[in-house]
Every structure is written in C-alpha cells, then in structure tokens.
Design an enzyme around this catalytic site. Structure first.
Site, PDB file in Angstrom:
ATOM      1  N   LYS A 124     -71.308  41.267   9.187  1.00 26.61           N
ATOM      2  CA  LYS A 124     -72.146  42.080   8.302  1.00 26.61           C
ATOM      3  C   LYS A 124     -72.829  43.202   9.084  1.00 26.61           C
ATOM      4  CE  LYS A 124     -75.909  41.924   5.161  1.00 26.61           C
ATOM      5  NZ  LYS A 124     -76.955  42.078   6.191  1.00 26.61           N
TER       6      LYS A 124
ATOM      7  N   HIS B  32     -76.413  32.824   8.356  1.00 27.51           N
ATOM      8  CA  HIS B  32     -76.711  32.322   9.710  1.00 27.51           C
ATOM      9  C   HIS B  32     -76.019  30.982   9.947  1.00 27.51           C
ATOM     10  CE1 HIS B  32     -80.398  34.782   8.800  1.00 27.51           C
ATOM     11  NE2 HIS B  32     -80.075  35.264   9.976  1.00 27.51           N
TER      12      HIS B  32
ATOM     13  N   GLY C 202     -84.707  34.349  12.458  1.00 30.52           N
ATOM     14  CA  GLY C 202     -85.230  33.383  11.490  1.00 30.52           C
ATOM     15  C   GLY C 202     -84.878  33.773  10.072  1.00 30.52           C
TER      16      GLY C 202
END
Ligand code: PAF
Length: 289
Positions: A148, A37, A31
């Site tokens: 990342k 994302h 989340g």
C-alpha cells in the site's frame, strides 16, 4: 510475548533468539493495528521463527502536525492483536530514546521526489531515518512492508541495497475491505458517506486495470479515467494520479517495463492512497492491486 522499550534489552532478546538458530523478522508499525498490519505479521511468520513488531508513532515523518496529533493511538488493542497473531516481541520505544539529541538523517535521492514525496516534504527522510534506526536496533534478517505504501517499500529496498543493510525486504500485498477500499488506520476518520465514496479510489484502479490488461499503455487515458471516477465520487482534492517506473519511481508516459499506477486523494479531509503494480508475465501485462 514480551513487550520492551529499551534498546539494549531488545538487542539482547533478539541476540538470544538468533543464538537459538531462529530467523528474525521485523514488522515496523506506528500502531493502530488493523488487518493490513496483521497480514504483514503473517508474511513475517511464513519466513521467520521470531517476529518482532515495533510500535512507534514517528513524529519526524509527519509533515502535518495535525495529522500527528490525530494519529489514532490504540496500544492496548494493538498488544492484544500482536499477542493473538503470534508476535514474539513488541518494541515500544519512547521518543526520547529514539531521538535524544538527534542530528543524523537518512535520505534516498531521486525516489522520493514524485508521488507522495512531492506532497509530503520531509516525510520520507523521517521514514528512512527511523527504519534505519530500527534495523540497527533490532538487527532483523527480514523486514516486511506493505505494498500500500509502495513508494516507501521500493525506496527502502533501495536504501537497504545502497547502505548494505543485511536485511531482506518483503513487500506484502494490499489488504482490502469487502468493497475494495484499501485498509488504513485513517479509514476510521471517514464518516459513513465519505467511507462509501472513498471506494471510488479502488474503482478507479480497477477500471484502469481493465484498460491496461486490454492493451492501453498510454498514461493520459488512464489518468482521465481515474480522475473522472474519483471526482464524480466527491473527492475534495486529488494529490496525484501517477504512472511511474517501478524501480526509479519517476513518472512515465507509457508502460514499457514494470510500473506502478498510484493515487492519493482526499475524502472528508482524510488523505487516502492506493496503487497497483503493473508487471509482465511473459508478453502479457498483469496488474496487482
Ligand atoms: O508504514 C509505516 O507505518 C511507517 O512509515 C513505518 C515504516 C512504521 C516507519 O515509521
């Protein structure tokens, strides 16, 4: 877009999509969605017809309970972003459903002893365990992870190969702020000064990139350059500045094959990571930040 919290229900929705001939991709997240994302979602949509996102803040991968307690929770915004970006199904399990009376864990030996693994005991075991469970629950054809978290992505590739998961792993590029700072859910915890200073991690990588592309292969030179830039910008602590072999993630002293140069440093108590992949284009070295 569906949202679902029950394992059996998710399995049947995905099975239906597959029966309709749709290739399925999973984007696992905790989340607090940001552009990073969403770039994973875009990478998933390029390769698949049905995109599942999981949102689960996985307690067992947090070696620091404060970090878990402070992890940003922005579910409403996450669902809006998922919908706007064309996610087909968001799986939001609760902790009890995932870990009820749980006794089984997954580890990848060797690849997690250095870099973040050396500073976050138990972290990767928690990641591999939940990712294995998500693969078994969702049964995707493809799963997308970000560059990342390079140690996570490379180790998951190894786990998938070792445990014969029928899942193709895609590693999507790092998404950066305008000044170069890698996007991260943790960036919101930096105040204005820390935020400005934190870009030194990217500046350090860029400077080392120039050195490497100019012919420097020696780790010590890279280390001193990066350390100087990050400390001068006021980092409280550097966890590591490491050159590692891309596949084994073991430290190396010189670049000979595909490698990764990675940094973890603290600004304002916030641990930030970043890296670049060093690869060969014929004889020429190319760094991907
Ligand atoms: O990268 C993350 O956000 C997490 O480690 C993951 C892959 C969702 C597992 O909890």
């Amino acid at each position: 877009m569906f949202t679902e919290g029950r394992i059996e229900r998710v399995r049947s929705i995905v099975a239906e999509a597959k029966l309709a001939g749709k290739k399925t991709a999973l984007v696992p997240t905790m989340g607090a969605l940001h552009e990073g994302h969403l770039s994973l979602v875009r990478a998933a949509k390029e390769k698949a017809d049905f995109v599942v996102m999981s949102i689960f803040v996985n307690r067992i991968q947090f070696n620091d309970s404060n970090d878990f307690a402070n992890y940003p929770k922005t579910l409403e915004n996450d669902l809006n972003l998922a919908r706007e970006n064309g996610v087909d199904l968001v799986f939001i399990p609760d902790e009890d459903e995932i870990y009820h009376d749980h006794k089984t864990y997954v580890d990848v030996e060797g690849l997690t002893e250095e870099l973040c693994g050396a500073h976050r005991p138990g972290h990767f075991r928690g990641v591999f365990t939940v990712v294995s469970k998500l693969f078994n629950i969702v049964q995707p054809d493809i799963a997308v992870f970000g560059q990342k978290d390079i140690q996570q992505a490379v180790s998951i590739e190894k786990m998938v190969s070792d445990l014969n998961f029928p899942v193709e792993i895609i590693i999507a590029p790092i998404i950066r702020e305008n000044d170069g700072l890698a996007k991260s859910s943790r960036n919101v915890r930096l105040d204005a000064v820390q935020r400005k200073n934190a870009v030194s991690i990217y500046n350090a990588l860029s400077s080392v990139q120039k050195m490497i592309e100019g012919g420097v292969c020696d780790y010590q030179k890279m280390y001193h350059e990066a350390e100087k830039i990050i400390l001068e910008a006021g980092a409280e602590k550097i966890d590591y500045i490491t050159l590692a072999d891309y596949h084994s993630l073991r430290r190396i002293d010189r670049i000979k094959h595909k490698a990764v140069f990675a940094v973890a440093a603290y600004f304002g108590g916030v641990r930030l990571i970043d890296n670049m992949i060093i690869d060969f284009d014929g004889e020429k070295i190319k760094c991907v930040l």
